[in-house]
Each structure stands twice: as structure tokens, then as C-alpha cells.
Design a protein around this motif. Structure first.
Motif, PDB file in Angstrom:
ATOM      1  N   TYR A 150       5.245 -16.539  22.511  1.00  0.00           N
ATOM      2  CA  TYR A 150       4.503 -17.799  22.408  1.00  0.00           C
ATOM      3  C   TYR A 150       3.006 -17.534  22.236  1.00  0.00           C
TER       4      TYR A 150
ATOM      5  N   LYS B 268       1.315 -19.006  18.896  1.00  0.00           N
ATOM      6  CA  LYS B 268       0.904 -20.389  19.138  1.00  0.00           C
ATOM      7  C   LYS B 268      -0.238 -20.861  18.229  1.00  0.00           C
TER       8      LYS B 268
ATOM      9  N   PHE C 260       1.109 -22.197  15.035  1.00  0.00           N
ATOM     10  CA  PHE C 260       1.718 -23.507  15.251  1.00  0.00           C
ATOM     11  C   PHE C 260       0.648 -24.577  15.444  1.00  0.00           C
TER      12      PHE C 260
ATOM     13  N   ALA D  75       4.885 -26.434  20.265  1.00  0.00           N
ATOM     14  CA  ALA D  75       5.148 -25.022  19.968  1.00  0.00           C
ATOM     15  C   ALA D  75       5.922 -24.373  21.106  1.00  0.00           C
TER      16      ALA D  75
END
Length: 213
Positions: free
Chosen positions: A139, A143, A146, A165
Motif C-alpha cells: 500500500y 498509494k 492511486f 486505495a
């Protein structure tokens, strides 16, 4: 002394080599036991280095894990065929592919799925004791892409983009984990379903003055 003969270059090569040996030792150890049960002593034995050498390069085993995960994600990112295609267009493109042809478009799949398919690094994704840590690392690495896409395409705030996200990455990771990261016919069928679900969701939050690709 010319540039190519500077000692620093030799030092850099030795450093990269030693760090790679340590990472390879961790991956080897993880084939036999969970990450949480591995010790620095064991890594030094497998890497055939001293503890002093180990601590010249890493402060902890978590640092080695981070480095190995970053390597996997970097390789997956570099091998992707998605290029600069935005998330919305890529989602629609993948959602239009039938499940029995999705394997032919593996190079377009999300980075985390491609990273888990790399034989050398798959063990990182199979260790349930670090699943939460691994998905958070993914992540953190993904991220910003995203957030940029969601803010540009859907006019979402940074907080909204972050949470969306988080939902997508954690959800995808959990499904893959439940399927043991095995890319068989069932895996591709489920991925095709999820891709259609996500693509439809994107359409649902498009601004009124925008059109889907």
C-alpha cells in the motif's frame, strides 16, 4: 585517477553483493519457517558472513524484509506493460477480457499480483505471520499512484483517495491470500469477477461531466 577506477565503485559493488546475499539467505530461510522465527544468527550462517558484517548493512531482519519486498515490487513494476495508462482506462481494459483469456494479459495485472508471481519472492506472500506487514508495504509503495489517479479522474480528496486505495489493495490481497496465490483457472475466474466489480465501481463515482474510457 579516472572515474571508472575510483575505489568507491568497488566498495559499492561489494556492498550490493553482500546485501543481496543477506536477502537471499532470508528468502531461503523463509522456505523452512515463518519470518517471526528466523534469527540473525541463522541468516549469517546461511549467508556465510559474520554478525559484524550483517550489522554493517542492516539494523534488523525487518530491514532485510523491507529490502526484499521492495526488490520484488520494483521488478514487477519494471516488467509491467501498463505503462502510463491511467487506472480507470486500465481497469476497463482488463474488465473487458474474458477470464479464459486473462492469463494472456498478466503483464497488465496489478503490481502486487505480479510480484507474488515471481518465483524467487513468492515465499514473502505465503507467510501468514507477516501478511499484514506485507500488504501495508505494498500500500505504501502504490498509494501515491492511486491518489494521483483518483484525485484527477474522480475529483476525490486525498483522504478519500487514500481510503479507496486501501480498500482495493487490502481486498485484492485478501482474496489472493485466500486462493493461496495459485494462478489456476479458479484464480483467473475470480480476478475477472473482481475486475468487473472494480471497473463498475469506478464508473459509479465518475463526476457527472466525465465519461468512462
Amino acid at each position: 585517477m579516472d572515474e571508472q577506477n575510483k575505489p568507491i565503485r568497488k566498495t559499492d559493488r561489494r556492498t550490493l553483493y553482500t546485501r543481496q546475499v543477506i536477502k537471499d539467505a532470508l528468502l531461503e530461510a523463509m522456505h523452512k519457517k515463518p519470518f517471526e522465527r528466523i534469527t540473525v544468527t541463522e541468516i549469517c550462517r546461511l549467508a556465510e558472513i559474520t554478525r559484524a558484517t550483517y550489522y554493517l548493512h542492516y539494523q534488523s531482519l525487518t530491514d532485510v524484509l523491507d529490502d526484499a519486498l521492495d526488490d520484488a515490487l520494483h521488478i514487477a513494476e519494471s516488467e509491467t506493460a501498463a505503462g502510463a495508462e491511467n487506472l480507470l482506462a486500465l481497469s476497463h481494459r482488463l474488465a473487458s477480457i474474458p477470464a479464459d483469456h486473462l492469463q494472456e494479459s498478466d503483464s497488465l495485472m496489478p503490481v502486487c499480483q505480479r510480484a507474488a508471481s515471481l518465483p524467487k519472492y513468492k515465499v514473502l506472500f505465503l507467510d501468514e505471520t507477516i501478511s499484514g506487514y506485507v500488504v501495508n508495504r505494498i500500500y505504501q509503495s502504490q498509494k501515491q499512484r492511486f491518489i494521483h489517479s483518483f484525485s484527477q479522474q474522480f475529483h476525490l480528496s486525498e483522504k478519500e483517495s487514500q481510503l479507496l486505495a486501501l480498500f482495493i489493495i487490502n481486498g485484492s490481497f485478501s482474496v489472493n491470500k485466500a486462493l493461496h496465490w495459485q494462478k489456476d483457472d479458479t484464480w483467473y475466474q475470480i480476478q475477472a469477477l473482481l475486475l468487473r466489480f472494480i471497473s463498475s465501481g469506478y464508473d459509479g463515482i465518475l463526476p457527472a461531466d466525465a465519461t468512462a474510457p
